[in-house]
Scaffold this active site. Structure first.
Site, PDB file in Angstrom:
ATOM      1  N   GLY A  11      35.988 -58.276  43.067  1.00  0.00           N
ATOM      2  CA  GLY A  11      36.983 -59.550  42.934  1.00  0.00           C
ATOM      3  C   GLY A  11      38.892 -58.755  44.316  1.00  0.00           C
ATOM      4  O   GLY A  11      39.511 -60.048  44.536  1.00  0.00           O
ATOM      5  N   THR A  12      38.780 -56.988  44.883  1.00  0.00           N
ATOM      6  CA  THR A  12      39.723 -56.972  46.038  1.00  0.00           C
ATOM      7  C   THR A  12      40.166 -58.218  46.690  1.00  0.00           C
ATOM      8  O   THR A  12      40.784 -58.748  46.843  1.00  0.00           O
ATOM      9  CB  THR A  12      39.215 -55.286  45.782  1.00  0.00           C
ATOM     10  OG1 THR A  12      38.135 -55.654  47.093  1.00  0.00           O
ATOM     11  CG2 THR A  12      39.633 -54.519  45.039  1.00  0.00           C
ATOM     12  N   GLY A  13      38.854 -58.519  47.044  1.00  0.00           N
ATOM     13  CA  GLY A  13      39.159 -59.966  48.514  1.00  0.00           C
ATOM     14  C   GLY A  13      39.687 -60.811  48.271  1.00  0.00           C
ATOM     15  O   GLY A  13      40.700 -61.527  48.419  1.00  0.00           O
ATOM     16  N   CYS A  14      38.752 -61.353  46.824  1.00  0.00           N
ATOM     17  CA  CYS A  14      39.627 -62.635  46.121  1.00  0.00           C
ATOM     18  C   CYS A  14      41.009 -62.596  45.780  1.00  0.00           C
ATOM     19  O   CYS A  14      41.769 -63.030  46.131  1.00  0.00           O
ATOM     20  CB  CYS A  14      38.628 -62.538  44.828  1.00  0.00           C
ATOM     21  SG  CYS A  14      36.572 -62.521  45.641  1.00  0.00           S
TER      22      CYS A  14
ATOM     23  N   LYS B  64      41.067 -55.792  56.466  1.00  0.00           N
ATOM     24  CA  LYS B  64      41.107 -55.601  55.558  1.00  0.00           C
ATOM     25  C   LYS B  64      40.521 -53.930  55.428  1.00  0.00           C
ATOM     26  O   LYS B  64      39.529 -54.110  56.248  1.00  0.00           O
ATOM     27  CB  LYS B  64      40.654 -55.831  53.979  1.00  0.00           C
ATOM     28  CG  LYS B  64      41.516 -56.894  53.627  1.00  0.00           C
ATOM     29  CD  LYS B  64      41.267 -58.395  53.109  1.00  0.00           C
ATOM     30  CE  LYS B  64      39.293 -58.072  52.726  1.00  0.00           C
ATOM     31  NZ  LYS B  64      39.182 -59.618  51.795  1.00  0.00           N
TER      32      LYS B  64
ATOM     33  N   THR C   1      36.319 -51.875  41.182  1.00  0.00           N
ATOM     34  CA  THR C   1      37.056 -52.341  42.822  1.00  0.00           C
ATOM     35  C   THR C   1      36.536 -54.620  43.018  1.00  0.00           C
ATOM     36  O   THR C   1      36.468 -54.610  43.846  1.00  0.00           O
ATOM     37  CB  THR C   1      37.186 -52.666  44.286  1.00  0.00           C
ATOM     38  OG1 THR C   1      35.768 -51.829  44.684  1.00  0.00           O
ATOM     39  CG2 THR C   1      37.231 -50.894  44.030  1.00  0.00           C
TER      40      THR C   1
END
Length: 274
Positions: free
Chosen positions: A209-212, A173, A207
């Site tokens: 929690g974007t990865g989760c 990412k 932003t």
């Protein structure tokens, strides 16, 4: 309705972890189950405490899900320590769960460590070989590969190194890149197939929690039988909408808006780069 599983930590602030995953599953029309590996005390300002769930309880949760649900896809998030990683890997193999998305959660948005240092080797040895896709951000990809990512060439080298673990694909990412206008997410698989998705960078601090959320969206789409290209695009559209249509909650790094996708998916902001 397809049934999916998240194996991750609980976020008391509701923006990341189990809470973000379940919200994403709901929005993408799959039924979410969960195994909680750790309980965090956190809000938009940071993490103040992390308490791992006892290993025997994690095993009981895995057994409870495995004995009663038909899991079409699953994801892992915060696993905290080597023993938990090895236990999770054992049960994934035991129940023959397929379509595993590994989000190698290592560091919280505020800088708190969410994975013990000695657990990294266990992650690489036991869990990554089972993964359909691993979804590190740039710092996590650097930690897993030992390669400093400074450009497209080193990004690919890092992805190739991670693939040596046995994972079928890796998706690096690009949110941590220094480009002020765009972010690029880069996918590479064992056969050399690659994809790059570019999207406009949204100027916001909200932003958390974007990865989760992104990895949960991938999980939902794999469960519904979509290809990596389809799943990648939907997950990117989902998180792009969630970031752009901010909820403006909290005094720090606020959560994304998980309900935005149904109404505000910004398809024109996202494109494959060939």
């Amino acid at each position: 309705m397809k049934q999916v599983l998240t194996i991750a930590g609980s976020d008391s602030g509701g923006g990341a972890g189990i809470q973000a995953d379940i919200k994403t599953f709901q929005e993408l029309d799959v039924f979410g189950t969960s195994v909680i590996t750790a309980v965090t005390a956190q809000n938009t300002l940071g993490v103040t405490d992390v308490a791992p769930v006892p290993l025997h309880n994690i095993e009981k949760q895995l057994q409870a899900v495995g004995e009663d649900f038909e899991i079409a896809a699953l994801k892992t998030g915060m696993l905290f320590d080597a023993e938990t990683i090895q236990t999770v890997a054992k049960y994934i193999k035991h129940y023959k769960w397929q379509h595993l998305i590994v989000d190698p959660v290592m560091i919280a948005k505020g800088g708190a460590s969410l994975l013990q240092e000695e657990a990294k080797d266990s992650l690489i040895e036991h869990l990554l070989p089972l993964a359909t896709v691993v979804t590190p951000n740039i710092p996590e990809a650097e930690a897993l590969s030992g390669i400093s990512i400074t450009d497209e060439k080193t990004r690919r080298e890092a992805a190739e190194k991670i693939l040596q673990s046995g994972a079928q694909g890796v998706l690096v990412k690009g949110g941590h890149s220094e480009d002020p206008d765009f972010t690029e997410d880069f996918y590479l698989d064992q056969h050399g197939g690659s994809l790059v998705l570019r999207s406009s960078r949204i100027p916001t601090k909200h932003t958390h929690g974007t990865g989760c959320t992104f990895s949960a969206a991938l999980t939902a789409e794999f469960a519904k039988g979509h290809s990596i290209e389809e799943a990648f695009l939907t997950a990117k559209q989902f998180i792009q909408s969630a970031i752009e249509h901010s909820l403006n909650i909290g005094a720090g790094h606020g959560p994304t808006n998980h309900s935005a996708y149904r109404h505000h998916a910004q398809k024109e902001l996202i494109r494959y780069v060939h």
